[in-house]
Scaffold this motif. Structure first.
Motif, PDB file in Angstrom:
ATOM      1  N   SER A 193       0.868  -1.127  -0.336  1.00  0.00           N
ATOM      2  CA  SER A 193       0.313   0.228  -0.091  1.00  0.00           C
ATOM      3  C   SER A 193       0.646   1.516  -0.352  1.00  0.00           C
ATOM      4  O   SER A 193       0.708   2.144  -0.548  1.00  0.00           O
ATOM      5  N   LYS A 194       1.914   0.981   0.830  1.00  0.00           N
ATOM      6  CA  LYS A 194       2.536   2.172   0.958  1.00  0.00           C
ATOM      7  C   LYS A 194       3.752   2.759  -0.251  1.00  0.00           C
ATOM      8  O   LYS A 194       3.957   3.557  -1.201  1.00  0.00           O
ATOM      9  N   ILE A 195       4.065   1.533  -1.318  1.00  0.00           N
ATOM     10  CA  ILE A 195       4.411   1.977  -2.442  1.00  0.00           C
ATOM     11  C   ILE A 195       3.955   2.209  -3.494  1.00  0.00           C
ATOM     12  O   ILE A 195       3.777   3.555  -3.978  1.00  0.00           O
ATOM     13  N   THR A 196       2.561   1.680  -3.397  1.00  0.00           N
ATOM     14  CA  THR A 196       1.464   2.563  -4.197  1.00  0.00           C
ATOM     15  C   THR A 196       1.070   3.796  -4.380  1.00  0.00           C
ATOM     16  O   THR A 196       1.446   4.201  -5.176  1.00  0.00           O
ATOM     17  N   GLU A 197       1.028   3.986  -2.658  1.00  0.00           N
ATOM     18  CA  GLU A 197       0.867   5.398  -2.124  1.00  0.00           C
ATOM     19  C   GLU A 197       1.659   6.469  -3.182  1.00  0.00           C
ATOM     20  O   GLU A 197       1.507   7.199  -3.443  1.00  0.00           O
ATOM     21  N   LEU A 198       3.520   6.001  -2.824  1.00  0.00           N
ATOM     22  CA  LEU A 198       4.811   6.620  -3.151  1.00  0.00           C
ATOM     23  C   LEU A 198       4.532   7.216  -4.626  1.00  0.00           C
ATOM     24  O   LEU A 198       5.038   7.719  -4.717  1.00  0.00           O
ATOM     25  N   GLU A 199       4.183   5.761  -5.340  1.00  0.00           N
ATOM     26  CA  GLU A 199       4.238   5.765  -7.017  1.00  0.00           C
ATOM     27  C   GLU A 199       3.004   6.792  -7.150  1.00  0.00           C
ATOM     28  O   GLU A 199       3.693   7.663  -8.111  1.00  0.00           O
ATOM     29  N   MET A 200       1.586   7.226  -6.620  1.00  0.00           N
ATOM     30  CA  MET A 200       0.983   7.933  -7.114  1.00  0.00           C
ATOM     31  C   MET A 200       1.644   9.442  -7.241  1.00  0.00           C
ATOM     32  O   MET A 200       1.592  10.086  -7.832  1.00  0.00           O
ATOM     33  N   GLU A 241      12.603  12.797  -6.301  1.00  0.00           N
ATOM     34  CA  GLU A 241      14.241  11.851  -6.373  1.00  0.00           C
ATOM     35  C   GLU A 241      13.709  11.202  -4.787  1.00  0.00           C
ATOM     36  O   GLU A 241      14.161  10.109  -4.436  1.00  0.00           O
ATOM     37  N   GLY A 242      13.627  11.617  -4.323  1.00  0.00           N
ATOM     38  CA  GLY A 242      13.575  11.451  -2.680  1.00  0.00           C
ATOM     39  C   GLY A 242      12.165  10.503  -2.831  1.00  0.00           C
ATOM     40  O   GLY A 242      12.818   9.572  -2.060  1.00  0.00           O
ATOM     41  N   VAL A 244      12.735   6.488  -1.789  1.00  0.00           N
ATOM     42  CA  VAL A 244      12.088   5.382  -0.478  1.00  0.00           C
ATOM     43  C   VAL A 244      10.895   4.416  -0.802  1.00  0.00           C
ATOM     44  O   VAL A 244      11.292   3.407  -0.603  1.00  0.00           O
ATOM     45  N   ILE A 245      10.941   4.455  -2.598  1.00  0.00           N
ATOM     46  CA  ILE A 245      10.925   3.762  -3.113  1.00  0.00           C
ATOM     47  C   ILE A 245      11.493   2.394  -3.474  1.00  0.00           C
ATOM     48  O   ILE A 245      11.461   1.378  -3.252  1.00  0.00           O
ATOM     49  N   GLU A 288      13.291  -3.291  -1.851  1.00  0.00           N
ATOM     50  CA  GLU A 288      14.289  -4.045  -1.190  1.00  0.00           C
ATOM     51  C   GLU A 288      13.015  -4.603   0.226  1.00  0.00           C
ATOM     52  O   GLU A 288      13.623  -5.860   0.496  1.00  0.00           O
ATOM     53  N   THR A 289      13.076  -3.742   1.230  1.00  0.00           N
ATOM     54  CA  THR A 289      12.334  -4.242   2.738  1.00  0.00           C
ATOM     55  C   THR A 289      10.807  -5.872   2.322  1.00  0.00           C
ATOM     56  O   THR A 289      10.926  -6.196   2.598  1.00  0.00           O
ATOM     57  N   LEU A 290      10.295  -5.514   0.578  1.00  0.00           N
ATOM     58  CA  LEU A 290       9.294  -6.052   0.463  1.00  0.00           C
ATOM     59  C   LEU A 290       9.962  -6.930   0.098  1.00  0.00           C
ATOM     60  O   LEU A 290       9.216  -8.329   0.563  1.00  0.00           O
ATOM     61  N   GLU A 291      11.420  -6.792  -0.579  1.00  0.00           N
ATOM     62  CA  GLU A 291      11.791  -8.551  -1.049  1.00  0.00           C
ATOM     63  C   GLU A 291      12.064  -9.121   0.245  1.00  0.00           C
ATOM     64  O   GLU A 291      12.156 -10.742   0.302  1.00  0.00           O
ATOM     65  N   LYS A 292      12.576  -8.804   1.029  1.00  0.00           N
ATOM     66  CA  LYS A 292      13.137  -8.901   2.104  1.00  0.00           C
ATOM     67  C   LYS A 292      11.948 -10.162   2.915  1.00  0.00           C
ATOM     68  O   LYS A 292      11.744 -10.823   3.567  1.00  0.00           O
ATOM     69  N   LYS A 293      10.435  -9.230   3.159  1.00  0.00           N
ATOM     70  CA  LYS A 293       9.998 -10.241   3.744  1.00  0.00           C
ATOM     71  C   LYS A 293       9.239 -10.723   3.049  1.00  0.00           C
ATOM     72  O   LYS A 293       8.357 -11.749   3.586  1.00  0.00           O
TER      73      LYS A 293
END
Length: 146
Positions: free
Chosen positions: A32-39, A85-86, A90-91, A96-101
């Motif tokens: 969800s956070k990734i989707t929000e930041l991509e928007m 860029e920031g 973060v995305i 990376e965190t997503l892949e680890k999880k």
């Protein structure tokens, strides 16, 4: 004194199920956070594309901390680009965190032999679905377009 030997190992099936549910919940929150930041990155791109061709001395309004401030495009454009860029960094870290999880969940599933069962209603619905009919939104892993 038995509690000392427990450590991080779950006690019974219910505890394993709760831990697994919590891990899946964390995974969904990351998605969800990734989707929000991509928007937000998409919105930043729209703004950059809209103001880039304009005269650099032209007035521009920017929301900073809930306050609308007047600046010039020359001042705002670099700030918006830095913010974009920031967000992209973060995305990348979240991916990376997503892949680890995902790996952690897969290891957990293997260790405790967890299998996901589909309910009878889900399997009946899938067999009766016809092309073009959609029941909801499918959200998968976010892919980086750049």
């Amino acid at each position: 004194m038995a509690s000392k030997s427990e450590g991080k190992e779950p006690v019974n099936e219910q505890v394993v199920a709760n831990m697994y549910g919590a891990m899946r919940s964390e995974l969904n929150q990351i998605y969800s956070k990734i989707t929000e930041l991509e928007m937000e990155v998409s919105e930043h791109s729209l703004v950059i594309n809209a103001i880039q061709p304009l005269d650099q001395s032209r007035r521009c309004y920017r929301m900073i901390g809930g306050v609308l401030v007047e600046r010039t495009i020359k001042e705002v454009l670099p700030a918006v680009q830095r913010n974009k860029e920031g967000l992209e960094e973060v995305i990348a870290r979240l991916n990376e965190t997503l892949e680890k999880k995902k790996k952690e969940i897969a290891d957990f599933e293997t260790k405790y032999k967890i299998r996901i069962k589909k309910s009878d209603n889900d399997s009946k619905d899938e067999s009766n679905k016809k092309e073009g009919s959609a029941q909801g939104v499918l959200v998968g892993p976010a892919s980086s377009s750049q």
